[in-house]
Each structure stands twice: as C-alpha cells, then as structure tokens.
Design a protein around this motif. Sequence first.
Motif, PDB file in Angstrom:
ATOM      1  N   ASP A 256       0.763  -1.132   0.159  1.00  0.00           N
ATOM      2  CA  ASP A 256       0.006   0.060   0.011  1.00  0.00           C
ATOM      3  C   ASP A 256       0.823   1.278   0.003  1.00  0.00           C
ATOM      4  O   ASP A 256       0.674   2.269  -0.580  1.00  0.00           O
ATOM      5  CB  ASP A 256      -0.844  -0.103   1.084  1.00  0.00           C
ATOM      6  N   ARG A 257       1.857   1.354   0.814  1.00  0.00           N
ATOM      7  CA  ARG A 257       2.705   2.429   0.891  1.00  0.00           C
ATOM      8  C   ARG A 257       3.499   2.656  -0.286  1.00  0.00           C
ATOM      9  O   ARG A 257       3.821   3.767  -0.896  1.00  0.00           O
ATOM     10  CB  ARG A 257       3.676   2.100   2.031  1.00  0.00           C
ATOM     11  N   TYR A 258       3.833   1.743  -1.089  1.00  0.00           N
ATOM     12  CA  TYR A 258       4.692   1.761  -2.385  1.00  0.00           C
ATOM     13  C   TYR A 258       3.757   2.533  -3.542  1.00  0.00           C
ATOM     14  O   TYR A 258       4.041   3.422  -4.033  1.00  0.00           O
ATOM     15  CB  TYR A 258       4.908   0.252  -2.847  1.00  0.00           C
ATOM     16  N   ALA A 259       2.426   2.178  -3.286  1.00  0.00           N
ATOM     17  CA  ALA A 259       1.477   2.607  -4.136  1.00  0.00           C
ATOM     18  C   ALA A 259       1.343   4.443  -3.904  1.00  0.00           C
ATOM     19  O   ALA A 259       1.235   4.878  -4.935  1.00  0.00           O
ATOM     20  CB  ALA A 259       0.083   1.910  -3.918  1.00  0.00           C
ATOM     21  N   GLU A 260       1.152   4.431  -2.577  1.00  0.00           N
ATOM     22  CA  GLU A 260       0.885   5.873  -2.114  1.00  0.00           C
ATOM     23  C   GLU A 260       2.195   6.732  -2.608  1.00  0.00           C
ATOM     24  O   GLU A 260       1.961   7.788  -3.128  1.00  0.00           O
ATOM     25  CB  GLU A 260       0.749   5.848  -0.625  1.00  0.00           C
ATOM     26  N   LEU A 261       3.312   6.361  -2.495  1.00  0.00           N
ATOM     27  CA  LEU A 261       4.658   7.001  -2.780  1.00  0.00           C
ATOM     28  C   LEU A 261       4.721   7.262  -4.361  1.00  0.00           C
ATOM     29  O   LEU A 261       5.197   8.058  -4.697  1.00  0.00           O
ATOM     30  CB  LEU A 261       5.893   6.266  -2.334  1.00  0.00           C
ATOM     31  N   ILE A 262       4.548   6.143  -4.963  1.00  0.00           N
ATOM     32  CA  ILE A 262       4.410   6.219  -6.274  1.00  0.00           C
ATOM     33  C   ILE A 262       3.526   7.134  -7.001  1.00  0.00           C
ATOM     34  O   ILE A 262       3.989   8.203  -7.883  1.00  0.00           O
ATOM     35  CB  ILE A 262       4.486   4.855  -7.135  1.00  0.00           C
ATOM     36  N   GLU A 270       2.641   2.354 -13.862  1.00  0.00           N
ATOM     37  CA  GLU A 270       1.401   1.663 -13.785  1.00  0.00           C
ATOM     38  C   GLU A 270       1.352   0.928 -12.732  1.00  0.00           C
ATOM     39  O   GLU A 270       2.344  -0.305 -12.702  1.00  0.00           O
ATOM     40  CB  GLU A 270       0.854   0.929 -15.155  1.00  0.00           C
ATOM     41  N   LEU A 271       0.502   0.834 -11.789  1.00  0.00           N
ATOM     42  CA  LEU A 271       0.400  -0.180 -10.570  1.00  0.00           C
ATOM     43  C   LEU A 271      -0.637  -1.070 -10.970  1.00  0.00           C
ATOM     44  O   LEU A 271      -1.604  -1.159 -11.807  1.00  0.00           O
ATOM     45  CB  LEU A 271      -0.194   0.824  -9.445  1.00  0.00           C
ATOM     46  N   LEU A 272      -0.446  -2.486 -10.640  1.00  0.00           N
ATOM     47  CA  LEU A 272      -1.150  -3.541 -10.749  1.00  0.00           C
ATOM     48  C   LEU A 272      -2.481  -3.366  -9.490  1.00  0.00           C
ATOM     49  O   LEU A 272      -2.340  -2.729  -8.729  1.00  0.00           O
ATOM     50  CB  LEU A 272      -0.288  -4.788 -10.038  1.00  0.00           C
ATOM     51  N   GLU A 273      -3.460  -3.823 -10.150  1.00  0.00           N
ATOM     52  CA  GLU A 273      -4.836  -3.755  -9.375  1.00  0.00           C
ATOM     53  C   GLU A 273      -4.849  -4.917  -8.364  1.00  0.00           C
ATOM     54  O   GLU A 273      -4.529  -6.006  -8.643  1.00  0.00           O
ATOM     55  CB  GLU A 273      -5.862  -3.620 -10.303  1.00  0.00           C
ATOM     56  N   VAL A 274      -5.355  -4.596  -7.109  1.00  0.00           N
ATOM     57  CA  VAL A 274      -5.779  -5.553  -6.291  1.00  0.00           C
ATOM     58  C   VAL A 274      -7.230  -5.531  -6.063  1.00  0.00           C
ATOM     59  O   VAL A 274      -7.736  -4.409  -5.728  1.00  0.00           O
ATOM     60  CB  VAL A 274      -4.973  -5.309  -4.965  1.00  0.00           C
ATOM     61  N   ALA A 275      -8.056  -6.539  -6.223  1.00  0.00           N
ATOM     62  CA  ALA A 275      -9.450  -6.553  -6.249  1.00  0.00           C
ATOM     63  C   ALA A 275      -9.693  -6.289  -4.811  1.00  0.00           C
ATOM     64  O   ALA A 275      -9.067  -6.956  -3.796  1.00  0.00           O
ATOM     65  CB  ALA A 275      -9.824  -7.669  -6.843  1.00  0.00           C
TER      66      ALA A 275
END
Length: 368
Positions: A256-262, A270-275
Amino acid sequence: MQFIDLKSQYQALKASIDSRIQKVLDHGQYIMGPEVAELETALAQLTGAKHCITVASGTEALLIALMAEGIGPGHEVITTPFTFAATAETIVLAGATPVYVDIKPGDCNIDPTLIEAAITPRTRAIMPVSLYGQVADMDEINAIAARHGLSVIEDAAQSFGATYKGRWSCNVSRIGATSFFPSKPLGCYGDGGALFTSDDALAQAMREIRVHGQSARYTHTRVGVGGRMDTLQCAVVLGKLERFAWEVEQRKKLGDRYAELIKASGAPVELLEVAEDRDCVWAQYTVKVDDRQSIIASLKEQGIPTAVHYPRPLHRQPAYERASCPADAFPHANAAADRVLSLPMSADLTDDQQQQVVAALLAAFAHA
C-alpha cells in the motif's frame, strides 16, 4: 540495498531457527523426521485445508498434483502463458499439453472469461497462477471447472498467506500447490513446497507419489517420485512461522505504501490492481513501466536492485511454444512481459528504503 532481505529476517528469527535446526541435527532423522508432520499440521490449520503434504519443491508440488489427478499423455491443461516456466514444465513432464489463455492486464492473472473457449474434449484441468501474491479469480474458475468436470490446481507458489473472499490461498480449489523457495513469502533455506486438499483420496495419492508411489515400505502402489521435503527445511519453515502473520501484514502495508509513494511522486508508473475481495502478499512488488531497460540501468546506478518477472511469456519460450500458438498471440501477456518491473520487497524493508526506491524511480524517468 537487498532486493529481498533474507539476512534481516534471519537475524530476527535466529534463535528459533538455529534451535530447530540443532534439534534435527541431534535426532538425526533427516528424511521424514517429526518436523515434517509438525509443519504439515500447522500449515493445514493456517489454510483451513484438511490435508497438507510437504514436498521437495513448488515444481514437485505441481507435478505430484497432476500425477494424482491421473493427467498424462493425450490430456490438456489450461493455464496462463505469463508465469514462471515451472507451471508449463510440470504439465509437459506429466505427458500432457499446456493450453494457454491470456491474462487480465490489470492484475496479470489468467482471464477467466477466456477459459471456456479453450476447453476441448482433451482438457482435464485448469491451473491458474496466483501471480505476484494475489489469488486469481477462483470462484469463476471453479464454476467453469464444475460445469465441465475438470480439476482446478492453484499454482500458489507466490501467494501463500494471501486471502480470497476470506479464504486462504491454497484452500480455494480442489488442490493448492505452493513453494518455499527462499524468496517466497514463506521460504526455507533451500527448496521446498507443499500441497493442500480437503479430498481424502487425493491426499493419500499425493502422499504415496512423493515417496516413490509407496503405500507401505517397498510396496509400490503407483508410479511416484522422490518428492519429500527435507526435515531440516521443514524445521526452518517452522521457525519462520513464528512471525509469519506479522510478515504478511507488513507485506500488505508495504505494498500500500509503495502505491501511495509512487502516486504522490508523479512518476509515470502503472500499478497493478488488487481486487476489493482479496489481498496481495506481494511476493514481488511489480509495476509496469515504459523504456524498461533504461529505467533498470538508472536504478542500478543509484544502487537499487530490480528484477523482471517475466521477460518472455511461455508461448514464446523455445521449450513450450506450439505451432498453433503464434508469438503474437495473447497480447496482454506479451505487453506485460515488455513492461513489468519488480522493485525491492521483503517484510523488513524500511520506510526510508521505500522512499529511496521511489525517489530513484522518479529520477530514472527524469533522465530517461
């Protein structure tokens, strides 16, 4: 910076792992010692599956599963072309033919809407891969299998610890197969793996197959393999189980933190989706980028290790390509292979290290 920090993990668990290894050295039961049954009981309880059968590797797990289902020459197994070679390798070793179905671009897992069209009278099983640590769309896949009388074998080599609609990976289909390769979310210090099922007959078959098909000593009821997991490796995994729940939560938080920082950095990643109905244990924290080679080179110059999982889909691999399957088939798998990039990930990755990775990623794009 380590791509996967196994040294910090060992230091945190050193006393437990060392004592468990020493216990095996003291009792000397290196094959099928008491730690094997202890680990199988613990893992079955974790997943909720009735049976756990430890085996020599994740690859051996898939092969034994196929053998237990009686899959062999003349049969087909539907799977994804975007995975490590072991998935197709075991199908071929069993004597069957892998039939590929393209992935969903959002999460890189097999697209269940394309599976039914690939089923033929020779199809015997579907082998979805829970890639990068996120379980595939198992309810849809199981429903298709039920309609056609097929087995479903989850290749969960990367997803042990992940959940799907409240159920653990490895307990969401007829058979689950995982790996304890050192880099996995739950790893040993060599090769190891496990099979999971709640079917008594299947469990018995898999137990016999892993010991050369023996139902009793020197009574070979079926064809088998030398597929046992070493007692020492079981001891290592038992030691690691002591903080596995914490590690799983850490992996989710770090993802989650990687996604927020990026996202905050503005880097064109492009981030991968998590259902919403599942989570991801991020066996690899994988993103998609353009101009990947220049990004990799820039990150390397800045001291950031990376990897590519995977640069060439199976239908373009010399050992697993088929004449009826041209190189430009499966466009989503081909596109992913050209763009995926895995960043450092392990439960002991620090906030500062994550910030360093994302800052280096942004700088890489600035110089690309």
